[in-house]
Design a protein around this motif. Sequence first.
Motif, PDB file in Angstrom:
ATOM      1  N   ALA A   1       0.830  -1.205   0.000  1.00 47.10           N
ATOM      2  CA  ALA A   1       0.000   0.000   0.000  1.00 47.10           C
ATOM      3  C   ALA A   1       0.868   1.259   0.000  1.00 47.10           C
ATOM      4  CB  ALA A   1      -0.928  -0.008   1.215  1.00 47.10           C
ATOM      5  N   ALA A   2       1.863   1.277   0.878  1.00 44.14           N
ATOM      6  CA  ALA A   2       2.742   2.442   0.939  1.00 44.14           C
ATOM      7  C   ALA A   2       3.522   2.618  -0.360  1.00 44.14           C
ATOM      8  CB  ALA A   2       3.704   2.300   2.119  1.00 44.14           C
ATOM      9  N   GLY A   3       3.999   1.521  -0.938  1.00 47.75           N
ATOM     10  CA  GLY A   3       4.781   1.594  -2.160  1.00 47.75           C
ATOM     11  C   GLY A   3       4.028   2.204  -3.321  1.00 47.75           C
ATOM     12  N   LEU A   4       2.714   1.974  -3.378  1.00 47.22           N
ATOM     13  CA  LEU A   4       1.916   2.535  -4.476  1.00 47.22           C
ATOM     14  C   LEU A   4       1.955   4.063  -4.500  1.00 47.22           C
ATOM     15  CD1 LEU A   4      -1.367   0.419  -4.728  1.00 47.22           C
ATOM     16  CD2 LEU A   4       0.408   0.681  -6.458  1.00 47.22           C
ATOM     17  N   LEU A   5       2.027   4.680  -3.326  1.00 45.62           N
ATOM     18  CA  LEU A   5       1.988   6.137  -3.265  1.00 45.62           C
ATOM     19  C   LEU A   5       3.242   6.786  -3.840  1.00 45.62           C
ATOM     20  CD1 LEU A   5       0.251   6.964   0.134  1.00 45.62           C
ATOM     21  CD2 LEU A   5      -0.730   6.705  -2.133  1.00 45.62           C
ATOM     22  N   LEU A   6       4.287   5.995  -4.051  1.00 43.67           N
ATOM     23  CA  LEU A   6       5.487   6.553  -4.687  1.00 43.67           C
ATOM     24  C   LEU A   6       5.213   6.979  -6.127  1.00 43.67           C
ATOM     25  CD1 LEU A   6       8.213   4.087  -3.368  1.00 43.67           C
ATOM     26  CD2 LEU A   6       7.815   6.449  -2.643  1.00 43.67           C
ATOM     27  N   LEU A   7       4.079   6.528  -6.684  1.00 42.05           N
ATOM     28  CA  LEU A   7       3.721   6.899  -8.053  1.00 42.05           C
ATOM     29  C   LEU A   7       3.005   8.249  -8.134  1.00 42.05           C
ATOM     30  CD1 LEU A   7       2.415   3.433  -9.335  1.00 42.05           C
ATOM     31  CD2 LEU A   7       4.647   4.480  -9.762  1.00 42.05           C
ATOM     32  N   LEU A   8       2.692   8.856  -6.998  1.00 39.15           N
ATOM     33  CA  LEU A   8       1.954  10.120  -7.016  1.00 39.15           C
ATOM     34  C   LEU A   8       2.646  11.218  -7.845  1.00 39.15           C
ATOM     35  CD1 LEU A   8       0.502  10.576  -3.401  1.00 39.15           C
ATOM     36  CD2 LEU A   8      -0.774  10.419  -5.536  1.00 39.15           C
ATOM     37  N   PRO A   9       3.964  11.423  -7.708  1.00 38.63           N
ATOM     38  CA  PRO A   9       4.588  12.475  -8.529  1.00 38.63           C
ATOM     39  C   PRO A   9       4.464  12.219 -10.024  1.00 38.63           C
ATOM     40  CG  PRO A   9       6.028  11.840  -6.713  1.00 38.63           C
ATOM     41  CD  PRO A   9       4.914  10.831  -6.753  1.00 38.63           C
ATOM     42  N   VAL A  10       4.484  10.944 -10.420  1.00 45.09           N
ATOM     43  CA  VAL A  10       4.356  10.613 -11.842  1.00 45.09           C
ATOM     44  C   VAL A  10       2.989  11.022 -12.363  1.00 45.09           C
ATOM     45  CG1 VAL A  10       4.394   8.736 -13.525  1.00 45.09           C
ATOM     46  CG2 VAL A  10       5.972   8.702 -11.569  1.00 45.09           C
ATOM     47  N   VAL A  11       1.947  10.773 -11.553  1.00 47.79           N
ATOM     48  CA  VAL A  11       0.584  11.098 -11.967  1.00 47.79           C
ATOM     49  C   VAL A  11       0.355  12.602 -11.976  1.00 47.79           C
ATOM     50  CG1 VAL A  11      -1.856  10.813 -11.374  1.00 47.79           C
ATOM     51  CG2 VAL A  11      -0.271   8.894 -11.109  1.00 47.79           C
ATOM     52  N   ALA A  12       0.918  13.296 -10.976  1.00 43.99           N
ATOM     53  CA  ALA A  12       0.626  14.722 -10.821  1.00 43.99           C
ATOM     54  C   ALA A  12       1.409  15.613 -11.769  1.00 43.99           C
ATOM     55  CB  ALA A  12       0.909  15.135  -9.378  1.00 43.99           C
TER      56      ALA A  12
END
Length: 431
Positions: free
Chosen positions: A90-101
């Motif tokens: 779950a925590a690892g997924l949030l590392l993708l936030l900068p890519v999406v934003a």
Amino acid sequence: MKQSQPTLRARHARRMFYANSGLWAMGNGLASTTLVYYLALELGAPRAGLGLAAILATHHLVGVLRLAAPALIDRVADRKRFCLGGFVLAAGLLLLLPVVAAPGNLPSATISLWVLVGLWSAYHLLQYLATVALWSWIADLVPAPIRGRFLGQRERWMVVGHAAAMLAAGGFTYAWHECHPQQPRWIAYAVAAVVGVGFMLAAVVPLGRAPERRAKDRQPQRSAVSWRAIVAPLADGRFRRLLLFGCWFSFSNGLTQSAHFAFPYEVLHITLFAMLAMQTMMRVGQFSISPWMGRLADRLGNRPLMLVCLLLTAQGPWFYFLATFGGWWWLIGAWAAWIAYAGVNVALGNLVLKLSPETNNVAHIAMYYAVTGVCCAASTLAGGVLQDAYGTAVFRLFDGLTLDYFAALFLVGWLLRLSSVVVLRLVVRED
């Protein structure tokens, strides 16, 4: 007097659960729903009401899949490894936030918004599945007579971690904008979220050190792999009444969720720092009263405590209603009223465990949070649809009185939340 080995193991487990809750709450405070909501607003997607509501709702909707937690725990791994693995992923997924934003990484702002919705939902699904295992684990290692006090103390750790992290996130994003006014705000939001991931991963370490009740001490739960076992909690009359209350309570809260975030940003033009500061005030208040709430739940019962706390929390939309006419500072009253959610969280969690079988409780826990999550998601999405359709509408009432969309919705939300007090009083029994 020398303490027995089981007593020492149980105390060590409680300390590890406290440490986990504090660190995970710090991660959640840095990568909070409010921060992600403001990040989504920075995308500038057209007709974003439904998409923004989905930020708040779809993680509840996909949470229905936690009904599969009993089967997954039995088939994929033991309970402890399942819990640890779920939190790490779950925590690892949030590392993708900068890519999406980041602008330009995806074809359009609308696509970026819905990819962000999917990412946020997947993160919560993994977290929910792991939490089902964690609650079952807690029920094994924390005796029922002191469980209310334990949950109150655990809530206190979560509150202080969440409050400190939210204040830090708000201060960082505000300072970033002041020092770099030409830079887009989404960069600061993404940085705060990534730092939050670090705390979430650190929170897994105490859980790894917590003891698991030995398999020979626990009743086998292999029957949980069948659909009949998954829906078996619905045949439990006391649990079914609690579920009815939970559905109504979730629906009443969900309808105004999107407006609680959109109204300060779009109408009052409140910064993320101001919003997080009010939430921090709420968390500090919850920190102060959570252990007391746990003691009251053990001494007086969960339902009486919830009745009082629900009456207080129901006033939140009323303060938002007043803010539409009198100024942004009325919102402080809403977040002050929501301090009483500390009592709701402690008593409701305790009720779910109390009305579940002691030896095979995973299905009951999963059923409660899955079904009530769907109700919250449905009403939150409905609020987003209403905002897209009527966000600029003005409703004419008697004697020339008019209400805009937000004022009307907050008034309805206040009445719905008050009705939850009545539903709890009529349908839920503890004995």
